[in-house]
Motif scaffolding. Sequence first.
Motif, short mmCIF file in Angstrom:
data_model
loop_
_atom_site.label_atom_id
_atom_site.label_comp_id
_atom_site.label_asym_id
_atom_site.label_seq_id
_atom_site.Cartn_x
_atom_site.Cartn_y
_atom_site.Cartn_z
N GLY A 53 -6.82 5.95 -2.99
CA GLY A 53 -5.40 6.20 -3.15
C GLY A 53 -4.59 5.60 -2.01
O GLY A 53 -3.54 4.99 -2.22
N VAL A 54 -5.10 5.74 -0.79
CA VAL A 54 -4.41 5.17 0.38
C VAL A 54 -4.31 3.65 0.26
O VAL A 54 -3.25 3.06 0.45
CB VAL A 54 -5.14 5.55 1.69
CG1 VAL A 54 -4.62 4.73 2.86
CG2 VAL A 54 -4.99 7.04 1.98
N ALA A 55 -5.42 3.05 -0.11
CA ALA A 55 -5.43 1.59 -0.27
C ALA A 55 -4.39 1.16 -1.30
O ALA A 55 -3.68 0.17 -1.13
CB ALA A 55 -6.82 1.13 -0.71
N ASP A 56 -4.30 1.97 -2.36
CA ASP A 56 -3.37 1.64 -3.45
C ASP A 56 -1.92 1.76 -2.96
O ASP A 56 -1.06 0.96 -3.31
CB ASP A 56 -3.63 2.60 -4.61
CG ASP A 56 -2.90 2.17 -5.87
OD1 ASP A 56 -2.80 0.96 -6.11
OD2 ASP A 56 -2.43 3.06 -6.61
N ASP A 57 -1.67 2.77 -2.13
CA ASP A 57 -0.31 3.01 -1.65
C ASP A 57 0.15 1.98 -0.63
O ASP A 57 1.34 1.70 -0.50
CB ASP A 57 -0.23 4.39 -0.96
CG ASP A 57 -0.19 5.51 -1.99
OD1 ASP A 57 0.06 5.20 -3.17
OD2 ASP A 57 -0.44 6.67 -1.62
N THR A 112 -1.92 -6.00 -0.87
CA THR A 112 -1.71 -5.92 -2.31
C THR A 112 -2.99 -5.41 -2.99
O THR A 112 -4.09 -5.57 -2.46
CB THR A 112 -1.38 -7.30 -2.89
OG1 THR A 112 -2.55 -8.13 -2.75
CG2 THR A 112 -0.22 -7.93 -2.14
N ASP A 113 -2.80 -4.82 -4.17
CA ASP A 113 -3.96 -4.38 -4.95
C ASP A 113 -4.95 -5.53 -5.14
O ASP A 113 -6.15 -5.36 -5.03
CB ASP A 113 -3.51 -3.87 -6.33
CG ASP A 113 -2.97 -2.45 -6.22
OD1 ASP A 113 -2.87 -1.94 -5.08
OD2 ASP A 113 -2.63 -1.87 -7.26
N SER A 114 -4.40 -6.73 -5.42
CA SER A 114 -5.31 -7.85 -5.71
C SER A 114 -6.11 -8.21 -4.47
O SER A 114 -7.28 -8.58 -4.56
CB SER A 114 -4.52 -9.06 -6.22
OG SER A 114 -3.79 -9.64 -5.16
N GLU A 115 -5.51 -8.07 -3.28
CA GLU A 115 -6.27 -8.32 -2.06
C GLU A 115 -7.36 -7.26 -1.89
O GLU A 115 -8.51 -7.56 -1.58
CB GLU A 115 -5.35 -8.31 -0.84
CG GLU A 115 -4.53 -9.56 -0.67
CD GLU A 115 -3.58 -9.49 0.53
OE1 GLU A 115 -3.45 -10.50 1.22
OE2 GLU A 115 -2.98 -8.41 0.75
N LEU A 135 -5.88 -6.20 8.92
CA LEU A 135 -5.36 -5.06 8.16
C LEU A 135 -6.08 -4.91 6.82
O LEU A 135 -6.51 -3.82 6.44
CB LEU A 135 -3.85 -5.24 7.92
CG LEU A 135 -3.18 -4.12 7.11
CD1 LEU A 135 -3.24 -2.80 7.87
CD2 LEU A 135 -1.73 -4.48 6.79
N VAL A 136 -6.26 -6.05 6.12
CA VAL A 136 -6.93 -6.00 4.82
C VAL A 136 -8.35 -5.45 4.97
O VAL A 136 -8.79 -4.59 4.22
CB VAL A 136 -6.99 -7.41 4.18
CG1 VAL A 136 -7.90 -7.42 2.95
CG2 VAL A 136 -5.58 -7.87 3.80
#
Lengths: 311, 311
Positions: free
Chosen positions: A201-205, A210-213, B183-184
């Motif tokens: 969830g954190v990654a998504d927020d 970006t989600d794609s990254e 960061l990624v």
Amino acid sequence: MSQIYDRVAYIGLGLIASSMIHAGRRAGLQREIVGTARSAETRAIAREDGLCDIVTDTAAEAVKDADLVVLCVPVGAMEKVAAEIGPCLKPGCTVTDVGSVKRAVIAAVQPHLPEGVHFVPAHPLAGTEHSGPRSGFAELFDNRYTLVVPDAATDKEAVARLEAFWKGMGANVEFMDPDHHDLVLMVTSHAPHLIAYTMVGVADDLGRVTDSEVIKYSAAGFRDFTRIAASDPTMWRDVFLNNKDATMEILGRFIEELMSLQRAIRTGDGDQLHSYFTRTRAIRRGIIEAGQDTAAPDFGRGGGQTEGPSG
Amino acid sequence: MSQIYDRVAYIGLGLIASSMIHAGRRAGLQREIVGTARSAETRAIAREDGLCDIVTDTAAEAVKDADLVVLCVPVGAMEKVAAEIGPCLKPGCTVTDVGSVKRAVIAAVQPHLPEGVHFVPAHPLAGTEHSGPRSGFAELFDNRYTLVVPDAATDKEAVARLEAFWKGMGANVEFMDPDHHDLVLMVTSHAPHLIAYTMVGVADDLGRVTDSEVIKYSAAGFRDFTRIAASDPTMWRDVFLNNKDATMEILGRFIEELMSLQRAIRTGDGDQLHSYFTRTRAIRRGIIEAGQDTAAPDFGRGGGQTEGPSG
């Protein structure tokens, strides 16, 4: 393996029920399998696939003349199902469940069962991130543990038959007290799931990644988390709502521990980090020695392919 | 695939270096491989196995006449190695690294490299929980991403050759800014590792659940965590100490998020939990579609067996 029950009724036809059905057929553990599910779509799929010998529209019909009734619905739905089937149960039959928490299920189900019906709660420690009537496979329980948590008053012969039934499906059976079960599972399964959900969830927020990254560059760590975090939302919602005390205790401990590591990083205490990370390797070795996993490296691809339904 | 470099020197001979050596041989990317490691035991194993064409006792000897020097030591050891090899580097050669953080490595290495030596930092997004000179295998990088993070002034031809080298080892190559890289990776790899370490540590500390119970009954969730938490302690200590700011940011977000889920559980807000758990399923689907994992269910056994060194 010889027949243990004449008629077995499954209420709910998801991953666990469909795997039990395949495993039970593999070993010839029952003469007849009856099944039902709340969703008309699931019942239609079960009929189309011949998953059960008989698919009924209601739980009340399904349990008629059943020698074993297996409750495979989310923990939050157990009480409603128990209330519906209670009056229709065959005297002397055994009712069991596969819920991930036991204290709350016992409180929800037991009061609705008539005298002379044996309630033997159980929990198979096996699963995948998939769900639904087509996600099951006969090998799911092989060499895994199923925890059976009867109370002292439970009929010994009923408990022994259910134990034989689970062993027939390939599982190792052990007995445990319901409260201790709920604590052990919180540590080994529930908390890790909640934490994986949170990290995903954190990654998504996080706006700047970006989600794609996240998706493209997900290294093994994050991939494992997303696999865990893809598990059935309804099942997990009910698990946490019905194992609240243990959840609160473990999360408190977890946040405390995470903050001390956070401080070690901020203050640059490399020795604390190194000794902490070294200690965690020991449990991993223990798990491999206990035969619950393989030492073969997992670099994030092909997990389970060798033993999944496709294989 | 034709030869890209004449002589390639590996400083450090762990999982990544030994996998690069096997992958480079598979594709014939270099004429000669030189290697060294700080530990005499590792050098002895490398000589015994014929891992390299030449194994030297020091980094200074290893880099003599090398066209490509690959720094495969923990991030915390990069500066010391750079200072040692700087005076011995062949003019016009390329130096690269495989560190999990990039800004700190650039700050540690760049100042020690003489004029005319091309520094092209890189990071292969691949690994297993194993380490050491015998843990590598040629397939580790196949279809995985390697992120290359040169600055604008870096010689284009040197960058192109390193890109070709990584593609020759099976990797997909992409370019990224060092800070964004850090960061990624914090989101996709570093934070999940720290969290897995923490959960395994909490389980270990919890008196009322014995280690043997944790081990025996570890369901998929916890098993995945222990696998992650078994990774090399020194590497990970250095990752966190050298990517402090991103670690602090993500951990802050994570704890915040975890506490809001904790509140939802305490107050019994099932809708919040359900919608949260549903949302996390989407990223998982994205990862499968991105081809970075398989949809085959992982029920906690045989992970990687099909593609590990044994297979």
